[in-house]
Every structure is written in C-alpha cells, then in structure tokens.
Design a protein around this motif. Structure first.
Motif, PDB file in Angstrom:
ATOM      1  N   GLN B 122      35.026 -21.215  79.221  1.00  0.00           N
ATOM      2  CA  GLN B 122      35.329 -22.651  79.277  1.00  0.00           C
ATOM      3  C   GLN B 122      34.523 -23.358  78.180  1.00  0.00           C
ATOM      4  N   TYR B 123      34.768 -24.634  77.976  1.00  0.00           N
ATOM      5  CA  TYR B 123      33.970 -25.332  76.986  1.00  0.00           C
ATOM      6  C   TYR B 123      33.236 -26.517  77.602  1.00  0.00           C
ATOM      7  N   VAL B 124      32.135 -26.864  76.937  1.00  0.00           N
ATOM      8  CA  VAL B 124      31.353 -28.026  77.367  1.00  0.00           C
ATOM      9  C   VAL B 124      31.274 -28.993  76.208  1.00  0.00           C
ATOM     10  N   THR B 125      31.016 -30.242  76.527  1.00  0.00           N
ATOM     11  CA  THR B 125      30.770 -31.216  75.483  1.00  0.00           C
ATOM     12  C   THR B 125      29.268 -31.477  75.439  1.00  0.00           C
ATOM     13  N   LEU B 126      28.705 -31.170  74.282  1.00  0.00           N
ATOM     14  CA  LEU B 126      27.269 -31.344  74.071  1.00  0.00           C
ATOM     15  C   LEU B 126      27.057 -32.779  73.578  1.00  0.00           C
ATOM     16  N   VAL B 127      26.148 -33.498  74.243  1.00  0.00           N
ATOM     17  CA  VAL B 127      25.925 -34.899  73.877  1.00  0.00           C
ATOM     18  C   VAL B 127      24.489 -35.060  73.398  1.00  0.00           C
ATOM     19  N   ARG B 128      24.352 -35.648  72.222  1.00  0.00           N
ATOM     20  CA  ARG B 128      23.041 -35.857  71.601  1.00  0.00           C
ATOM     21  C   ARG B 128      22.748 -37.352  71.584  1.00  0.00           C
ATOM     22  N   CYS B 130      22.685 -39.535  73.744  1.00  0.00           N
ATOM     23  CA  CYS B 130      23.597 -40.323  74.575  1.00  0.00           C
ATOM     24  C   CYS B 130      24.846 -40.808  73.856  1.00  0.00           C
ATOM     25  N   GLN B 131      25.122 -40.360  72.631  1.00  0.00           N
ATOM     26  CA  GLN B 131      26.317 -40.895  71.979  1.00  0.00           C
ATOM     27  C   GLN B 131      27.140 -39.870  71.205  1.00  0.00           C
ATOM     28  N   LEU B 132      26.491 -39.074  70.359  1.00  0.00           N
ATOM     29  CA  LEU B 132      27.279 -38.139  69.563  1.00  0.00           C
ATOM     30  C   LEU B 132      27.685 -36.935  70.422  1.00  0.00           C
ATOM     31  N   ALA B 133      28.985 -36.663  70.489  1.00  0.00           N
ATOM     32  CA  ALA B 133      29.478 -35.607  71.378  1.00  0.00           C
ATOM     33  C   ALA B 133      30.360 -34.629  70.623  1.00  0.00           C
ATOM     34  N   ARG B 134      30.139 -33.323  70.858  1.00  0.00           N
ATOM     35  CA  ARG B 134      30.988 -32.287  70.276  1.00  0.00           C
ATOM     36  C   ARG B 134      31.226 -31.208  71.330  1.00  0.00           C
ATOM     37  N   SER B 135      32.408 -30.610  71.286  1.00  0.00           N
ATOM     38  CA  SER B 135      32.730 -29.589  72.286  1.00  0.00           C
ATOM     39  C   SER B 135      32.537 -28.180  71.729  1.00  0.00           C
TER      40      SER B 135
END
Lengths: 126, 321
Positions: B122-128, B130-135
């Motif tokens: 599965q995939y997760v969205t990594l959030v840095r 509190c704003q920049l998000a990548r899956s």
C-alpha cells in the motif's frame, strides 16, 4: 430509471454472476477487434470495465439506470472519431459471440442483441 | 433487524432495506448511482461486523480483505459499523534511518508514534512540516516494526531533496493513509503470480513478495525489475539471494540500455515478459512504477489472460507541485 420487463431474461442468463463472467471476455474481444479497438485506446481500464459491465447488465435485461441521454452524451466524442453503424454492428456481434462461448442459446442471444439494438440511435446521436 | 453504525449515529434497517437505502432515508448524503451493485459509486468500508458475500460480488480480493462493500446491495444479518470509503488517518512518525540504495534512490525508514495498520505494497503520504506531502509505497511488512519507503531523488524535488540533504534520524514527520489496493491477499496460495516494477516501483513489490512468502504462497512468483541503466537495479544482489533461498521465487532484472546490462537482460521489459509468458490465464499480476508502462502492460497482461480483478496496478504519477 429505465424499467425493463425482461427480468426473466436476466435470470435465464445467470444474473449478476453471468455479467461478471462475461465482462472480461467481452472486453478482451473489444480491445483486440480491429474494427472497434481504436475507440477504446487510451481509456482508463477500471472505468472502461465498469462501463462495459453496466452496458452488459443492461443488455442482459438486468437492473440499470441508463437513459437515452446518457447513451448520447457518452458517445458524442466517438462520433467525431467516425463512429457509425458498422461499429454498432461489430459490438452486437461481439456480444453475441461472448454469450455463445458461455453456452447461451440462440434465443437468449437474440433477445440480448435486440436490447443492444434499441440503443443504436442514441449511441449514434440520431 | 440489524442496525448500522456510521459516524456517531445508529441507523436501524427496515425489512429488506439496503445499507444505502437506510442511510439515504435518514438524510445521509451517501454517494450512489445505479443502486444495482454495478457501478461501484456507493462503496463503503466495514469497520466492524460481518459483510454478506453478496455485497462484495465482483470486488477485488484486496478490497474485500479491507472490508469494502457495495452499500446498495448490502443487507446485513447482524449489526455493522461502516465508514466512508475515503476516510484516512494521520499519525505522527519519526525517521529512524536514511540510506542510499543507488545514486538516486534513498531508503527511508520510519517509526510511527501511534498504531498504524497497513499492508506491504500500500502507499502512504509522507507529510513534512505539516504542509508538503508526497506519496510513497511501503516496502516493509507490518511485523517488521518500521515502515520502509524507497524514495527516488528528483532534480529540485522538494521532498526528496529535503530527505537527501536535511532530514536525518530523529526528524519528525507525519503519515496519512494508508491507501491503495496493491497488496497480497492470502488464499489461493498455488496461484502463479507475476510482479513487474520499474524504478522505485520495486518498493511495493519487494513488500508484496515477502508478504506472499511469509504467508506460505506455494505457486510460482515471477518478479521483474526494470531500470533504464544497470545501476538502477538497486536491490539486485539482495533479490538474487532472496530468489536463491526460495524455490518458487524467480527474479529477473532488465535494463533498457543494452550496452550497460551486465548480468541483467536488456531490452523493453514488456516484450521480455510477453515472450516468456504469452499465456497468463489464471495468474495474479502486480504492476508498479512508470505510468505509461503500467498502463500499457496492464492491457497486455489482461489480453494475455489475467482476469481484470486479479490485476493490481499502481502507476507512480509525478507530483504536480
């Protein structure tokens, strides 16, 4: 909601299970038939399969909520690509060969073809 | 009659009423369309309780395993707690290690600060911040305690650049998800499987293969990793050893640029696969990575005989921002 009087046709064909069994078989035929495959190129496969399933459910006399307007709107962009009667003929033929491979009798195949035939003018925007 | 728990309310089902109809009758704006178990618009997820098999007809095994069902044809015999299909959790996490698997591939390991249920693949969205998000896809198994991601370094990439140069062990981030249906579902353990990944599309497949082996999958497992150049085969030695240790696992490395192939096969990976496996009737397939390849291979594998419900595809789309 388009109410069909032929729910017995749907049952005779095997209902939702028959649709599920038919959809991959039908979709493979469509994707590999030189007459119609170009209309299905570059389309999201999940969405396309869901549409094929809805179409088969309707053609099998099952519950659906397709309207003539949906048929017109859904095919308008294909008319610009040259969609015409010969392509509708091909789809109805592929539908018949799918059912034949699944062991359906010619009488039921004829009924399915007639339902598919009833969408022809909407599909072709006439 | 059974009742449905949804949000913080209970909805009593009437005689022969579907879950969807009960929610609509109570004024819940539940998404729906065909009301015939066909279109999939009304899909929901069961959090607790038994879902009747009929409400999952035609869904992929990985959807069934997560409790997804079609609300319009769901007539439960007992109480059911349900959630909307897209409800996601967000949990705090800490980076535990960062190491380079190849010139442009980083392995990121994370530990979650709260329970976080997921399946390898599965995939997760990594959030840095509190704003920049990548899956990113998950390469690790839940019982390994940490979440492993393979991150490709993108030129001027805001997340991958930050991970390469600024982040380190101990850096706090958060995770959203998990999402995605690309994972191993136990059962049918004699079914042959084919897994094809390009670039970091290997990450989910690495998790799925190990999950299958751990679950005692007995059927042949064909793992293909494709890269443009030889140095993109970033787990080559490790996967060669893994395949040597498992009789039913075969690993094939393929490199697009021929002069560079070394001990890998050269040429387009889709042609290689279809030459070796012209008939895939009855197989289970997993495709991850480059969107164009995933799209075309998906069609080719379907035409080679894999049932559409047995194809799990995850195209890695570039981020828009």
């Amino acid at each position: 909601m388009h109410l069909m009087n032929s729910s017995s046709l749907f049952e005779q064909l095997g209902g939702a299970d028959a649709v599920e069994a038919a959809v991959d078989r039908f979709y493979r035929k469509v994707l590999t038939d030189d007459r119609v495959s170009r209309f299905f190129d570059g389309v999201d496969m999940d969405r396309q399969r869901a549409k094929q399933k809805a179409f088969l459910t309707m053609a099998f006399g099952g519950p659906h909520n397709y309207t003539g307007k949906d048929m017109r709107d859904g095919h308008a962009h294909l008319l610009k690509m040259g969609l015409d009667d010969s392509h509708v003929d091909a789809i109805i033929e592929l539908l018949g060969s799918t059912l034949r491979e699944m062991g359906a009798g010619e009488d039921l195949i004829g009924q399915v073809a007639a339902i598919a035939e009833s969408t022809r003018n909407d599909v072709l925007g006439r | 009659m059974a009742a449905i728990r949804y949000g913080d309310r209970l909805y009593e089902l009437r005689e022969s009423e579907s879950v969807l109809d009960a929610l609509l009758r109570a004024g819940v704006p539940a998404r729906h369309s065909c009301k015939a178990g066909s279109c999939g618009s009304c899909m929901m997820r069961a959090v607790d309780g038994a879902v009747p098999a009929k409400a999952q007809t035609g869904l992929k095994d990985s959807w069934k395993a997560r409790g997804y069902f079609l609300a319009c044809v769901c007539h439960p015999d007992s109480d059911l707690e349900v959630a909307a299909a897209e409800d996601d959790a967000e949990v705090p996490a800490t980076i535990t290690s960062l190491d380079r698997l190849a010139d442009d591939v980083l392995r990121v390991r994370l530990r979650c600060g709260a329970p976080f249920e997921f399946r390898a693949g599965q995939y997760v969205t990594l959030v840095r911040d509190c704003q920049l998000a990548r899956s990113y896809s998950i390469a690790s198994l839940p019982e390994e305690g940490e979440i492993e991601l393979h991150v490709r370094r993108i030129p001027n990439g805001r997340m991958s650049g930050w991970l390469s140069t600024e982040a380190g062990a101990g850096t706090p981030v958060s995770l959203l998800g998990p999402s995605g249906e690309c994972f191993y579902v136990p059962g049918r353990e004699d079914q042959p499987m084919i897994l094809v990944g390009t670039g970091t599309g290997l990450a989910p497949l690495y998790g799925i293969v190990r999950d299958a082996l751990r679950n005692g999958h007995r059927g042949p497992i064909q793992l293909f990793h494709g890269a443009v150049r030889r140095d993109g085969l970033y787990l080559h030695d490790h996967l060669t050893r893994l395949a040597a240790a498992h009789a039913n696992l075969e690993y094939t490395a393929s490199v697009l640029e021929a002069p560079d192939a070394g001990d890998a096969v050269s040429g387009p990976i889709d042609q290689l696969i279809l030459r070796r496996f012209p008939n895939l009737d009855g197989w289970r397939g997993f495709l991850c990575g480059d969107p164009a390849l995933v799209g075309s291979l998906r069609k080719k594998l379907f035409l080679a005989g894999i049932a559409s419900r047995d194809i799990y595809a995850d195209a890695f789309l570039p981020s828009a921002t």
